[in-house]
Design a protein around this motif. Structure first.
Motif, PDB file in Angstrom:
ATOM      1  N   THR A 150      62.682 -15.969  60.015  1.00 41.97           N
ATOM      2  CA  THR A 150      61.855 -16.790  59.123  1.00 41.97           C
ATOM      3  C   THR A 150      61.756 -18.230  59.605  1.00 41.97           C
ATOM      4  O   THR A 150      62.662 -18.740  60.256  1.00 41.97           O
ATOM      5  N   PRO A 151      60.643 -18.922  59.261  1.00 41.05           N
ATOM      6  CA  PRO A 151      60.501 -20.328  59.662  1.00 41.05           C
ATOM      7  C   PRO A 151      61.515 -21.209  58.940  1.00 41.05           C
ATOM      8  O   PRO A 151      61.804 -21.005  57.761  1.00 41.05           O
ATOM      9  N   PHE A 152      62.034 -22.193  59.659  1.00 43.60           N
ATOM     10  CA  PHE A 152      63.017 -23.110  59.098  1.00 43.60           C
ATOM     11  C   PHE A 152      62.534 -24.533  59.314  1.00 43.60           C
ATOM     12  O   PHE A 152      62.250 -24.939  60.448  1.00 43.60           O
ATOM     13  N   GLY A 153      62.447 -25.307  58.238  1.00 47.66           N
ATOM     14  CA  GLY A 153      62.051 -26.699  58.343  1.00 47.66           C
ATOM     15  C   GLY A 153      61.585 -27.221  57.004  1.00 47.66           C
ATOM     16  O   GLY A 153      61.518 -26.478  56.019  1.00 47.66           O
ATOM     17  N   GLY A 155      60.952 -33.618  57.923  1.00 46.70           N
ATOM     18  CA  GLY A 155      60.737 -33.191  59.297  1.00 46.70           C
ATOM     19  C   GLY A 155      59.317 -32.820  59.638  1.00 46.70           C
ATOM     20  O   GLY A 155      58.408 -32.834  58.808  1.00 46.70           O
ATOM     21  N   VAL A 156      59.172 -32.464  60.913  1.00 49.20           N
ATOM     22  CA  VAL A 156      57.889 -32.062  61.484  1.00 49.20           C
ATOM     23  C   VAL A 156      58.117 -30.780  62.263  1.00 49.20           C
ATOM     24  O   VAL A 156      59.015 -30.698  63.103  1.00 49.20           O
ATOM     25  N   GLY A 157      57.312 -29.756  61.988  1.00 47.06           N
ATOM     26  CA  GLY A 157      57.428 -28.505  62.714  1.00 47.06           C
ATOM     27  C   GLY A 157      58.415 -27.561  62.066  1.00 47.06           C
ATOM     28  O   GLY A 157      59.034 -27.862  61.044  1.00 47.06           O
ATOM     29  N   ARG A 158      58.551 -26.386  62.683  1.00 42.85           N
ATOM     30  CA  ARG A 158      59.450 -25.347  62.184  1.00 42.85           C
ATOM     31  C   ARG A 158      60.249 -24.766  63.340  1.00 42.85           C
ATOM     32  O   ARG A 158      59.777 -24.699  64.469  1.00 42.85           O
ATOM     33  N   GLU A 159      61.484 -24.353  63.007  1.00 40.45           N
ATOM     34  CA  GLU A 159      62.341 -23.659  63.958  1.00 40.45           C
ATOM     35  C   GLU A 159      62.533 -22.230  63.479  1.00 40.45           C
ATOM     36  O   GLU A 159      62.175 -21.878  62.371  1.00 40.45           O
ATOM     37  N   GLY A 160      63.105 -21.402  64.345  1.00 42.85           N
ATOM     38  CA  GLY A 160      63.435 -20.042  63.955  1.00 42.85           C
ATOM     39  C   GLY A 160      62.346 -19.038  64.298  1.00 42.85           C
ATOM     40  O   GLY A 160      61.150 -19.348  64.260  1.00 42.85           O
ATOM     41  N   GLY A 161      62.758 -17.826  64.652  1.00 44.75           N
ATOM     42  CA  GLY A 161      61.841 -16.727  64.871  1.00 44.75           C
ATOM     43  C   GLY A 161      60.705 -17.051  65.828  1.00 44.75           C
ATOM     44  O   GLY A 161      60.879 -17.731  66.843  1.00 44.75           O
ATOM     45  N   LEU A 162      59.522 -16.575  65.483  1.00 43.40           N
ATOM     46  CA  LEU A 162      58.350 -16.812  66.322  1.00 43.40           C
ATOM     47  C   LEU A 162      57.983 -18.284  66.382  1.00 43.40           C
ATOM     48  O   LEU A 162      57.409 -18.747  67.375  1.00 43.40           O
ATOM     49  N   GLU A 163      58.315 -19.044  65.327  1.00 38.46           N
ATOM     50  CA  GLU A 163      57.995 -20.470  65.331  1.00 38.46           C
ATOM     51  C   GLU A 163      58.691 -21.176  66.490  1.00 38.46           C
ATOM     52  O   GLU A 163      58.111 -22.034  67.156  1.00 38.46           O
ATOM     53  N   ALA A 164      59.934 -20.843  66.737  1.00 40.69           N
ATOM     54  CA  ALA A 164      60.668 -21.467  67.840  1.00 40.69           C
ATOM     55  C   ALA A 164      60.086 -21.048  69.183  1.00 40.69           C
ATOM     56  O   ALA A 164      59.948 -21.872  70.101  1.00 40.69           O
ATOM     57  N   LEU A 165      59.754 -19.771  69.327  1.00 38.05           N
ATOM     58  CA  LEU A 165      59.183 -19.296  70.585  1.00 38.05           C
ATOM     59  C   LEU A 165      57.831 -19.947  70.840  1.00 38.05           C
ATOM     60  O   LEU A 165      57.497 -20.296  71.982  1.00 38.05           O
ATOM     61  N   ARG A 166      57.055 -20.146  69.779  1.00 39.83           N
ATOM     62  CA  ARG A 166      55.760 -20.817  69.942  1.00 39.83           C
ATOM     63  C   ARG A 166      55.944 -22.285  70.319  1.00 39.83           C
ATOM     64  O   ARG A 166      55.186 -22.824  71.123  1.00 39.83           O
ATOM     65  N   PHE A 167      56.946 -22.938  69.713  1.00 39.16           N
ATOM     66  CA  PHE A 167      57.138 -24.355  69.987  1.00 39.16           C
ATOM     67  C   PHE A 167      57.421 -24.599  71.464  1.00 39.16           C
ATOM     68  O   PHE A 167      56.912 -25.563  72.051  1.00 39.16           O
ATOM     69  N   PHE A 168      58.237 -23.750  72.068  1.00 42.29           N
ATOM     70  CA  PHE A 168      58.631 -23.973  73.454  1.00 42.29           C
ATOM     71  C   PHE A 168      57.657 -23.364  74.461  1.00 42.29           C
ATOM     72  O   PHE A 168      57.963 -23.284  75.651  1.00 42.29           O
TER      73      PHE A 168
END
Length: 481
Positions: free
Chosen positions: A448-451, A457-470
């Motif tokens: 699940t998205p975390f943020g 904050g700005v943006g989300r971590e976790g799951g697909l959100e983290a993979l998309r960010f990087f």
């Protein structure tokens, strides 16, 4: 005395300038190790190593990258007890908490993202008879990960693992207040066979090491967890350089307790959400709003449980509350307790520094503290304290509770206690919080998205959100015929 080392280009190396910082054990107030006081030269060496490692690492199939991350996860599990002991000594938290939460979660982060990258699907859009459009996602390149002191290895790995999983190389800085488990992770990465330069861990203070990371032109993104003021500074520095930013910042989280809740469960979990890790978790609920008809029963049960929270040596099995992370932070929290008195609060429990005997005589301990009688608009109810201090406030209507819950600049997390399913969803949707728990707290699914919202904050971590960010999406169109 133990001297920690930087992990650069696959090796443990001393800081270029030969300077070290004191690392203080919160439970004793004594220096017990030294960490590198790194500078721009150390960061430049780490970035050069990451750039050299990048072509081979990004070309490695996701399955092979994943195997290495899973191997690191297995080594963390093998070293559970030494890592838990080190985390407790470094941070001041009870070793039982590090043993059951922090270190297992660090292992889970590597295991989760080690396999998640293999299931990271791209998109295809077919225009009948005209064109085939598809999207691929490429790793950003060299990225910077800066983590906080409250959940040291837990949050350090939460950033590093997804970046490595998608093929980025990382220059990472743990908090200078809690560096020990990041150093131990360096040793495990070497044992796991992680290629040199893929992960580089540079220790040091924010103005020196951290600033060098966010300013370096070859670092394409910054993932940061910490205070809102520091997040503002990072944004001012990195945004004009067009770096991607993920900023997980502060919180002033509300607990909404409705009269139809399971009172026993609400009290038990609210104790955890108030005082876990001495209240030093960005997700802790420091503002507890209770429907007036159950205010007195809730307060009585809550205070009874608070009285049972033993403050003691973090290494002792019976300690429920350990030390705050530093003397400076202890003084900050004490200043808010004084402010609560000035703002008209009534002290119900705690409020004083704890002086233990023996080895912890000079430690940074504080009683779990509870106030009532403070207005929702006062500073104590609006500003992040980040310690074992909570306020109790009765409310009369759902609308009033929602207004008060949303009445801060933060919007990270919230907890709702009710048996009414319609109310649970209605209130959750009305809250300005990135995360809402209903009849639970800190229940995490890594998918699940975390943020947070607002100043959280700005943006989300976790799951697909983290993979998309990087990663960077690339759209490719092939005309048919």
């Amino acid at each position: 005395m133990l001297k920690l080392q930087n992990y650069i280009n696959g090796q443990l190396v001393p800081p270029a300038a030969g300077r070290y910082l004191d690392n203080i054990e919160p439970a004793t107030g004594q220096v017990y190790s030294l960490l590198p006081d790194s500078n721009t030269q150390d960061v430049a060496a780490a970035v050069a190593a990451a750039e050299a490692a990048l072509p081979a690492w990004r070309a490695l199939p996701a399955e092979e990258r994943g195997r290495l991350l899973v191997r690191i996860s297995e080594l963390i599990e093998r070293e559970l007890e030494p890592l838990a002991q080190a985390e407790s000594k470094d941070n001041g938290k009870p070793v039982s908490l590090a043993r059951t939460v922090d270190i297992p979660r660090a292992a889970s982060n590597f295991a989760f993202f080690g396999t998640a990258a293999q299931h990271f699907a791209s998109e295809t859009h077919f225009q009948e008879g005209v064109a085939l459009n598809y999207t691929v996602r490429h790793p950003l390149g060299v990225v910077g990960c800066i983590s906080p002191w409250n959940l040291p290895l837990y949050l350090f790995t939460w950033k590093i693992a997804p970046a490595l999983a998608v093929g980025c190389c990382v220059v990472a800085k743990p908090s200078e207040i809690t560096p020990h488990t990041a150093f131990l992770l360096s040793e495990l990465c070497i044992e796991a066979g992680l290629p040199a330069g893929v992960l580089n861990i540079v220790h040091g203070a924010g103005p020196g090491t951290g600033q060098a990371i966010i300013e370096h032109p070859a670092i394409k993104a910054i993932s940061f967890t910490g205070g809102t003021k520091t997040g503002e500074h990072i944004a001012r520095t990195a945004a004009p350089m067009f770096k991607k930013l993920s900023l997980e910042l502060g919180g002033k989280n509300p607990n909404l307790i409705f009269a139809d809740c399971d009172l026993t469960e609400a009290v038990n979990i609210s104790i955890r959400s108030s005082f876990a890790n001495q209240g030093q978790i960005c997700l802790c609920g420091s503002r507890i709003f209770i429907e007036r008809s159950i205010y007195e029963p809730f307060k009585a049960a809550f205070l009874e449980r608070v009285a049972g929270l033993t403050v003691g040596d973090p290494l002792e099995a019976g300690s429920r509350q350990g030390a705050l992370v530093s003397e400076a932070h202890l003084l900050k929290v004490l200043s808010y307790i004084e402010l609560a008195h000035e703002e008209g609060g009534t002290l119900l429990a705690g409020g004083k520094r704890v002086h233990l005997e023996g080895r912890c005589a000079n430690g940074f301990f504080l009683e779990p503290t509870v106030f009532e009688g403070l207005t929702p608009e006062c500073r104590v109810n609006k500003e992040e304290i980040f310690g074992p201090v909570v306020t109790l406030t009765p409310f009369d209507t759902e609308e009033e509770a929602i207004t008060w819950a949303n009445g801060t600049d933060y919007g990270l997390a919230a907890t709702i206690w009710t048996r009414d399913l319609n109310r649970a969803h209605r209130v959750a949707h009305a809250l300005h919080s990135g995360i809402v728990w209903i009849n639970t707290w800190l229940h995490r699914d890594l998918r699940t998205p975390f943020g947070g919202m607002k100043n959280s904050g700005v943006g989300r971590e976790g799951g697909l959100e983290a993979l998309r960010f990087f990663t960077e999406p690339q759209s490719i169109t092939l005309k048919l015929g």
